[in-house]
Motif scaffolding. Structure first.
Motif, PDB file in Angstrom:
ATOM      1  N   THR A  28     -47.194  35.234  50.707  1.00  0.00           N
ATOM      2  CA  THR A  28     -46.235  34.614  51.633  1.00  0.00           C
ATOM      3  C   THR A  28     -45.249  33.738  50.878  1.00  0.00           C
ATOM      4  O   THR A  28     -44.037  33.803  51.116  1.00  0.00           O
ATOM      5  CB  THR A  28     -46.984  33.773  52.684  1.00  0.00           C
ATOM      6  OG1 THR A  28     -47.901  34.618  53.394  1.00  0.00           O
ATOM      7  CG2 THR A  28     -46.011  33.150  53.669  1.00  0.00           C
ATOM      8  N   GLY A  29     -45.768  32.921  49.963  1.00  0.00           N
ATOM      9  CA  GLY A  29     -44.881  32.081  49.155  1.00  0.00           C
ATOM     10  C   GLY A  29     -43.935  32.907  48.308  1.00  0.00           C
ATOM     11  O   GLY A  29     -42.741  32.582  48.186  1.00  0.00           O
ATOM     12  N   LEU A  30     -44.445  34.000  47.722  1.00  0.00           N
ATOM     13  CA  LEU A  30     -43.609  34.878  46.908  1.00  0.00           C
ATOM     14  C   LEU A  30     -42.531  35.533  47.746  1.00  0.00           C
ATOM     15  O   LEU A  30     -41.359  35.634  47.320  1.00  0.00           O
ATOM     16  CB  LEU A  30     -44.489  35.952  46.250  1.00  0.00           C
ATOM     17  CG  LEU A  30     -43.782  36.957  45.343  1.00  0.00           C
ATOM     18  CD1 LEU A  30     -43.161  36.247  44.148  1.00  0.00           C
ATOM     19  CD2 LEU A  30     -44.763  38.032  44.870  1.00  0.00           C
ATOM     20  N   ALA A  31     -42.882  35.984  48.944  1.00  0.00           N
ATOM     21  CA  ALA A  31     -41.905  36.628  49.831  1.00  0.00           C
ATOM     22  C   ALA A  31     -40.797  35.657  50.223  1.00  0.00           C
ATOM     23  O   ALA A  31     -39.623  36.023  50.265  1.00  0.00           O
ATOM     24  CB  ALA A  31     -42.608  37.163  51.079  1.00  0.00           C
ATOM     25  N   ILE A  32     -41.159  34.404  50.495  1.00  0.00           N
ATOM     26  CA  ILE A  32     -40.154  33.410  50.879  1.00  0.00           C
ATOM     27  C   ILE A  32     -39.214  33.124  49.719  1.00  0.00           C
ATOM     28  O   ILE A  32     -37.990  33.024  49.889  1.00  0.00           O
ATOM     29  CB  ILE A  32     -40.841  32.117  51.347  1.00  0.00           C
ATOM     30  CG1 ILE A  32     -41.587  32.370  52.672  1.00  0.00           C
ATOM     31  CG2 ILE A  32     -39.831  30.989  51.535  1.00  0.00           C
ATOM     32  CD1 ILE A  32     -42.413  31.199  53.144  1.00  0.00           C
ATOM     33  N   LEU A  33     -39.762  33.028  48.499  1.00  0.00           N
ATOM     34  CA  LEU A  33     -38.927  32.749  47.329  1.00  0.00           C
ATOM     35  C   LEU A  33     -37.969  33.897  47.027  1.00  0.00           C
ATOM     36  O   LEU A  33     -36.803  33.669  46.680  1.00  0.00           O
ATOM     37  CB  LEU A  33     -39.817  32.495  46.109  1.00  0.00           C
ATOM     38  CG  LEU A  33     -40.599  31.175  46.102  1.00  0.00           C
ATOM     39  CD1 LEU A  33     -41.521  31.127  44.881  1.00  0.00           C
ATOM     40  CD2 LEU A  33     -39.633  29.987  46.081  1.00  0.00           C
ATOM     41  N   LEU A  34     -38.465  35.127  47.154  1.00  0.00           N
ATOM     42  CA  LEU A  34     -37.654  36.292  46.809  1.00  0.00           C
ATOM     43  C   LEU A  34     -36.659  36.680  47.900  1.00  0.00           C
ATOM     44  O   LEU A  34     -35.715  37.424  47.623  1.00  0.00           O
ATOM     45  CB  LEU A  34     -38.561  37.487  46.508  1.00  0.00           C
ATOM     46  CG  LEU A  34     -39.449  37.367  45.265  1.00  0.00           C
ATOM     47  CD1 LEU A  34     -40.341  38.596  45.129  1.00  0.00           C
ATOM     48  CD2 LEU A  34     -38.604  37.190  44.006  1.00  0.00           C
ATOM     49  N   SER A  35     -36.866  36.187  49.108  1.00  0.00           N
ATOM     50  CA  SER A  35     -36.014  36.618  50.220  1.00  0.00           C
ATOM     51  C   SER A  35     -35.215  35.469  50.818  1.00  0.00           C
ATOM     52  O   SER A  35     -34.914  35.477  52.006  1.00  0.00           O
ATOM     53  CB  SER A  35     -36.878  37.263  51.313  1.00  0.00           C
ATOM     54  OG  SER A  35     -37.855  36.339  51.763  1.00  0.00           O
ATOM     55  N   ALA A  36     -34.882  34.476  49.995  1.00  0.00           N
ATOM     56  CA  ALA A  36     -34.103  33.337  50.491  1.00  0.00           C
ATOM     57  C   ALA A  36     -32.753  33.807  51.047  1.00  0.00           C
ATOM     58  O   ALA A  36     -32.284  33.322  52.083  1.00  0.00           O
ATOM     59  CB  ALA A  36     -33.894  32.322  49.379  1.00  0.00           C
ATOM     60  N   LYS A  37     -32.126  34.777  50.370  1.00  0.00           N
ATOM     61  CA  LYS A  37     -30.838  35.295  50.835  1.00  0.00           C
ATOM     62  C   LYS A  37     -30.990  36.019  52.168  1.00  0.00           C
ATOM     63  O   LYS A  37     -30.102  35.952  53.024  1.00  0.00           O
ATOM     64  CB  LYS A  37     -30.238  36.237  49.781  1.00  0.00           C
ATOM     65  CG  LYS A  37     -29.819  35.538  48.497  1.00  0.00           C
ATOM     66  CD  LYS A  37     -29.186  36.518  47.533  1.00  0.00           C
ATOM     67  CE  LYS A  37     -28.731  35.814  46.254  1.00  0.00           C
ATOM     68  NZ  LYS A  37     -28.124  36.772  45.295  1.00  0.00           N
ATOM     69  N   THR A  38     -32.105  36.725  52.321  1.00  0.00           N
ATOM     70  CA  THR A  38     -32.342  37.430  53.579  1.00  0.00           C
ATOM     71  C   THR A  38     -32.461  36.452  54.736  1.00  0.00           C
ATOM     72  O   THR A  38     -31.879  36.654  55.805  1.00  0.00           O
ATOM     73  CB  THR A  38     -33.637  38.268  53.478  1.00  0.00           C
ATOM     74  OG1 THR A  38     -33.515  39.188  52.393  1.00  0.00           O
ATOM     75  CG2 THR A  38     -33.874  39.037  54.763  1.00  0.00           C
ATOM     76  N   PHE A  39     -33.202  35.371  54.515  1.00  0.00           N
ATOM     77  CA  PHE A  39     -33.326  34.348  55.557  1.00  0.00           C
ATOM     78  C   PHE A  39     -31.974  33.718  55.857  1.00  0.00           C
ATOM     79  O   PHE A  39     -31.640  33.446  57.011  1.00  0.00           O
ATOM     80  CB  PHE A  39     -34.323  33.268  55.121  1.00  0.00           C
ATOM     81  CG  PHE A  39     -35.747  33.690  55.252  1.00  0.00           C
ATOM     82  CD1 PHE A  39     -36.302  33.982  56.491  1.00  0.00           C
ATOM     83  CD2 PHE A  39     -36.556  33.793  54.136  1.00  0.00           C
ATOM     84  CE1 PHE A  39     -37.621  34.366  56.618  1.00  0.00           C
ATOM     85  CE2 PHE A  39     -37.874  34.178  54.249  1.00  0.00           C
ATOM     86  CZ  PHE A  39     -38.406  34.467  55.482  1.00  0.00           C
ATOM     87  N   SER A  40     -31.176  33.498  54.807  1.00  0.00           N
ATOM     88  CA  SER A  40     -29.865  32.884  55.001  1.00  0.00           C
ATOM     89  C   SER A  40     -28.955  33.775  55.843  1.00  0.00           C
ATOM     90  O   SER A  40     -28.287  33.315  56.774  1.00  0.00           O
ATOM     91  CB  SER A  40     -29.220  32.601  53.641  1.00  0.00           C
ATOM     92  OG  SER A  40     -27.937  32.048  53.807  1.00  0.00           O
ATOM     93  N   SER A  41     -28.936  35.075  55.517  1.00  0.00           N
ATOM     94  CA  SER A  41     -28.098  36.007  56.275  1.00  0.00           C
ATOM     95  C   SER A  41     -28.611  36.159  57.706  1.00  0.00           C
ATOM     96  O   SER A  41     -27.830  36.323  58.645  1.00  0.00           O
ATOM     97  CB  SER A  41     -28.072  37.372  55.583  1.00  0.00           C
ATOM     98  OG  SER A  41     -29.375  37.918  55.502  1.00  0.00           O
TER      99      SER A  41
END
Length: 203
Positions: free
Chosen positions: A8-21
């Motif tokens: 979960t932590g890895l997914a959040i770190l790698l997908s920061a741009k996805t969350f932003s968009s």
């Protein structure tokens, strides 16, 4: 549980741009959140909420189900502490990583079997995999229902039609469940012979 938290932590770190968009598309103003987090009134509310939670905690201690919950948490903690008794700990870590890697790859490879998911990248797959892994915590047979809901919801966020997302979730989960059944039957047949051989060697 530890592996799911790490993923979960890895997914959040790698997908920061996805969350932003995602926030941009949904019209969420992140600056308003920053103002909220720096507000004095907000932290007063947080402290009051913590106080209420502590009060509820001591009240619930008098109820019977609290003892069961405490026992379940204790069992989880004892399971984590049991890692200290593992003989070959590095090998245990390698096997654990290998199992979860194969579990993820099974899900990721399935995405290439459908035209509406084959163009999604590995980060999207990791996000869906993590959300699905969290969803199976709900006590249903192999996560049936919550897992489907989580995967369908995530796929629709990535632009996949809801009907297509349902097809993907149903088939992928069905294959995973079928594999678990086959491996379970295999283990029931093989383990008795393996245990007998180990007892013979010990004698």
């Amino acid at each position: 549980m530890v592996c799911v938290l790490v993923l979960t932590g890895l997914a959040i770190l790698l997908s920061a741009k996805t969350f932003s968009s995602f926030f941009d598309k949904t019209g969420t103003n992140l600056s308003s959140w920053e103002e909220l987090l720096t507000s004095f009134n907000f932290w007063i509310i947080v402290l009051c909420t913590i106080g209420v939670c502590i009060l509820v905690y001591f009240m619930l201690r008098r109820l019977s189900f609290f003892g069961k919950l405490k026992h379940a948490i204790k069992n989880v903690w004892e399971g984590i502490l049991s890692l200290r008794r593992v003989r070959h700990f590095p090998l245990f870590i390698v096997y654990t990583i290998g199992i979860w890697l194969c579990y993820f790859l099974q899900f990721y490879v399935a995405m290439f079997c459908f035209p509406f998911t084959e163009n999604l990248n590995v980060i999207a797959a990791l996000l869906m995999f993590v959300v699905g892994s969290i969803a199976v915590v709900v006590p249903t047979p192999n996560g049936a229902g919550p897992w489907h809901f989580a995967i369908i919801t995530m796929l629709t966020l990535f632009g996949v039609d809801r009907a297509d997302a349902g097809i993907f979730a149903l088939i992928t989960h069905g294959i995973q469940t079928f594999l678990l059944i086959l491996l379970g039957i295999y283990a029931m047949v093989v383990l008795p012979f393996s245990n007998n051989n180990n007892k013979t060697k010990a004698l």
